[in-house]
Scaffold this motif. Sequence first.
Motif, PDB file in Angstrom:
ATOM      1  N   THR A 161       0.386  -9.201   6.452  1.00  0.00           N
ATOM      2  CA  THR A 161       0.671  -9.028   7.882  1.00  0.00           C
ATOM      3  C   THR A 161       1.206  -7.626   8.161  1.00  0.00           C
ATOM      4  N   TRP A 162       2.085  -7.133   7.276  1.00  0.00           N
ATOM      5  CA  TRP A 162       2.626  -5.786   7.447  1.00  0.00           C
ATOM      6  C   TRP A 162       1.524  -4.734   7.387  1.00  0.00           C
ATOM      7  N   LEU A 163       0.595  -4.900   6.430  1.00  0.00           N
ATOM      8  CA  LEU A 163      -0.452  -3.901   6.248  1.00  0.00           C
ATOM      9  C   LEU A 163      -1.445  -3.888   7.399  1.00  0.00           C
ATOM     10  N   GLN A 164      -1.543  -4.980   8.151  1.00  0.00           N
ATOM     11  CA  GLN A 164      -2.434  -5.035   9.300  1.00  0.00           C
ATOM     12  C   GLN A 164      -1.770  -4.535  10.571  1.00  0.00           C
ATOM     13  N   SER A 165      -0.495  -4.126  10.485  1.00  0.00           N
ATOM     14  CA  SER A 165       0.252  -3.690  11.661  1.00  0.00           C
ATOM     15  C   SER A 165       0.599  -2.212  11.534  1.00  0.00           C
ATOM     16  N   ASP A 166       1.172  -1.659  12.597  1.00  0.00           N
ATOM     17  CA  ASP A 166       1.632  -0.268  12.590  1.00  0.00           C
ATOM     18  C   ASP A 166       2.959  -0.174  11.852  1.00  0.00           C
ATOM     19  N   SER A 167       3.087   0.829  10.996  1.00  0.00           N
ATOM     20  CA  SER A 167       4.306   0.968  10.202  1.00  0.00           C
ATOM     21  C   SER A 167       5.528   1.274  11.058  1.00  0.00           C
ATOM     22  N   CYS A 168       5.314   1.841  12.255  1.00  0.00           N
ATOM     23  CA  CYS A 168       6.452   2.188  13.105  1.00  0.00           C
ATOM     24  C   CYS A 168       7.138   0.964  13.692  1.00  0.00           C
ATOM     25  N   ARG A 169       6.532  -0.206  13.558  1.00  0.00           N
ATOM     26  CA  ARG A 169       7.147  -1.416  14.110  1.00  0.00           C
ATOM     27  C   ARG A 169       8.295  -1.914  13.250  1.00  0.00           C
ATOM     28  N   TYR A 170       8.398  -1.422  12.008  1.00  0.00           N
ATOM     29  CA  TYR A 170       9.355  -1.969  11.056  1.00  0.00           C
ATOM     30  C   TYR A 170      10.469  -0.965  10.763  1.00  0.00           C
ATOM     31  N   LYS A 171      11.510  -1.466  10.168  1.00  0.00           N
ATOM     32  CA  LYS A 171      12.641  -0.624   9.801  1.00  0.00           C
ATOM     33  C   LYS A 171      12.235   0.364   8.711  1.00  0.00           C
ATOM     34  N   VAL A 172      13.144   1.271   8.405  1.00  0.00           N
ATOM     35  CA  VAL A 172      12.791   2.418   7.555  1.00  0.00           C
ATOM     36  C   VAL A 172      12.306   1.962   6.180  1.00  0.00           C
ATOM     37  N   PHE A 173      13.009   1.002   5.548  1.00  0.00           N
ATOM     38  CA  PHE A 173      12.663   0.617   4.176  1.00  0.00           C
ATOM     39  C   PHE A 173      11.239   0.065   4.111  1.00  0.00           C
ATOM     40  N   VAL A 174      10.904  -0.850   5.002  1.00  0.00           N
ATOM     41  CA  VAL A 174       9.569  -1.458   5.007  1.00  0.00           C
ATOM     42  C   VAL A 174       8.552  -0.494   5.612  1.00  0.00           C
ATOM     43  N   GLY A 175       8.912   0.161   6.721  1.00  0.00           N
ATOM     44  CA  GLY A 175       7.962   1.019   7.407  1.00  0.00           C
ATOM     45  C   GLY A 175       7.481   2.175   6.548  1.00  0.00           C
ATOM     46  N   THR A 176       8.373   2.772   5.750  1.00  0.00           N
ATOM     47  CA  THR A 176       7.981   3.888   4.892  1.00  0.00           C
ATOM     48  C   THR A 176       6.981   3.452   3.843  1.00  0.00           C
ATOM     49  N   ARG A 177       7.214   2.299   3.237  1.00  0.00           N
ATOM     50  CA  ARG A 177       6.313   1.802   2.195  1.00  0.00           C
ATOM     51  C   ARG A 177       4.976   1.342   2.766  1.00  0.00           C
ATOM     52  N   VAL A 178       5.018   0.712   3.923  1.00  0.00           N
ATOM     53  CA  VAL A 178       3.771   0.300   4.563  1.00  0.00           C
ATOM     54  C   VAL A 178       2.935   1.523   4.923  1.00  0.00           C
ATOM     55  N   ALA A 179       3.578   2.577   5.427  1.00  0.00           N
ATOM     56  CA  ALA A 179       2.848   3.795   5.779  1.00  0.00           C
ATOM     57  C   ALA A 179       2.195   4.441   4.559  1.00  0.00           C
ATOM     58  N   GLU A 180       2.898   4.443   3.413  1.00  0.00           N
ATOM     59  CA  GLU A 180       2.328   5.044   2.208  1.00  0.00           C
ATOM     60  C   GLU A 180       1.156   4.219   1.691  1.00  0.00           C
ATOM     61  N   ILE A 181       1.287   2.892   1.738  1.00  0.00           N
ATOM     62  CA  ILE A 181       0.184   2.040   1.285  1.00  0.00           C
ATOM     63  C   ILE A 181      -1.034   2.228   2.181  1.00  0.00           C
ATOM     64  N   GLN A 182      -0.824   2.350   3.493  1.00  0.00           N
ATOM     65  CA  GLN A 182      -1.933   2.529   4.412  1.00  0.00           C
ATOM     66  C   GLN A 182      -2.608   3.884   4.231  1.00  0.00           C
ATOM     67  N   GLU A 183      -1.859   4.887   3.762  1.00  0.00           N
ATOM     68  CA  GLU A 183      -2.474   6.180   3.480  1.00  0.00           C
ATOM     69  C   GLU A 183      -3.304   6.136   2.207  1.00  0.00           C
ATOM     70  N   LEU A 184      -2.864   5.362   1.236  1.00  0.00           N
ATOM     71  CA  LEU A 184      -3.562   5.316  -0.052  1.00  0.00           C
ATOM     72  C   LEU A 184      -4.710   4.323  -0.059  1.00  0.00           C
ATOM     73  N   SER A 185      -4.704   3.350   0.832  1.00  0.00           N
ATOM     74  CA  SER A 185      -5.744   2.320   0.834  1.00  0.00           C
ATOM     75  C   SER A 185      -5.951   1.827   2.252  1.00  0.00           C
ATOM     76  N   GLY A 186      -7.133   1.302   2.501  1.00  0.00           N
ATOM     77  CA  GLY A 186      -7.422   0.733   3.802  1.00  0.00           C
ATOM     78  C   GLY A 186      -6.914  -0.695   3.898  1.00  0.00           C
ATOM     79  N   PRO A 187      -6.443  -1.130   5.048  1.00  0.00           N
ATOM     80  CA  PRO A 187      -5.952  -2.510   5.186  1.00  0.00           C
ATOM     81  C   PRO A 187      -7.024  -3.553   4.878  1.00  0.00           C
ATOM     82  N   ALA A 188      -8.307  -3.224   5.110  1.00  0.00           N
ATOM     83  CA  ALA A 188      -9.370  -4.189   4.835  1.00  0.00           C
ATOM     84  C   ALA A 188      -9.603  -4.388   3.347  1.00  0.00           C
ATOM     85  N   SER A 189      -9.061  -3.508   2.489  1.00  0.00           N
ATOM     86  CA  SER A 189      -9.266  -3.640   1.040  1.00  0.00           C
ATOM     87  C   SER A 189      -8.305  -4.630   0.405  1.00  0.00           C
ATOM     88  N   TRP A 190      -7.347  -5.123   1.152  1.00  0.00           N
ATOM     89  CA  TRP A 190      -6.353  -6.031   0.596  1.00  0.00           C
ATOM     90  C   TRP A 190      -6.767  -7.483   0.829  1.00  0.00           C
TER      91      TRP A 190
END
Length: 317
Positions: A32-61
């Motif tokens: 659910t996090w990977l299908q959403s915008d990283s800015c919706r979450y707090k710093v700890f989760v949002g930073t990691r979600v943003a990095e995962i989205q840069e390294l991989s596409g959400p459809a690949s998960w």
Amino acid sequence: MTGAQLASVLKRELTLNIQEMVYWTDSTTVLTWLQSDSCRYKVFVGTRVAEIQELSGPASWRYVDSESNPADDITRGKTLSQLAGESRWSQGPPFLQLSANHWPNAPSGEPTEEVEELRKTSFCGLLTGADTPTLPDTQQFSTYQELLEATTRSLHGAANITDHPTADDYNKAELALLRQAQMESFPEDFVLLKSGKAIPTSSRLLTLTPEYDETTDLIRAGGRLRRCEDLNREFLHPILLALSHPVTKLLIQHFDNQLCHPGAERVFTELRRTYWILRGREAVRKHQYNCPGCRKWRGKPEIPKMADLPPSSLRLF
């Protein structure tokens, strides 16, 4: 995140042509996090979600249930001999050898989202009255006359060019432009003066003893000439303007063109009949320095360098 980083290293280091990469997780929350915008979450989760989205596409998960997830074997008390032999820990889960139609699917139903990881949202809006006019963007016009025409038609509500606004419409449009320029240049001073309060000592208008004109809804310069009956009110109490506002720049350009590009003092004197521009001389000089018309009028003929004497003039007799 570790899986996405590892996959990025493999794609960068391996010489194989990798056409597709599939990432697996047994957490529906992560999906659910990977299908959403990283800015919706707090710093700890949002930073990691943003990095995962840069390294991989959400459809690949994709989702894998915990029972079929070999990553959990190491936490289920299996011995080293069990992990060293042929097992899904070293060979991968059996469903990977099947077609994608037989891979595990995510649980049906609406995914749950952890509310505690969401950022707190707040509403930020601007309330305006229903009768507040919308003026054109001053930075979209190259001359003051064009801006005045557009503002007049905007306030007049003219639907086509065949409608002819009156002189009163032009006057109201000009006052609206000047009012907007003052509200954008001196927002705090405008509100205080309109409510009848004193402006702060740090205000740049303090030395001009500004006063609010209820008739035109504008800030005017004060002074000690209010009892003079031989001069009109506009000359005694000119309208205050900031030198950096686009309306002020277009006004200076308009006066400069109307006066056929004279000296800076001439333009400044004409402006002072109606407007008091902060650091007005500097604003006029700055405009005329960059004005092509002024540069043309101030230009001086260049005396060409004399050519060398011809040989006939250099012969010795």
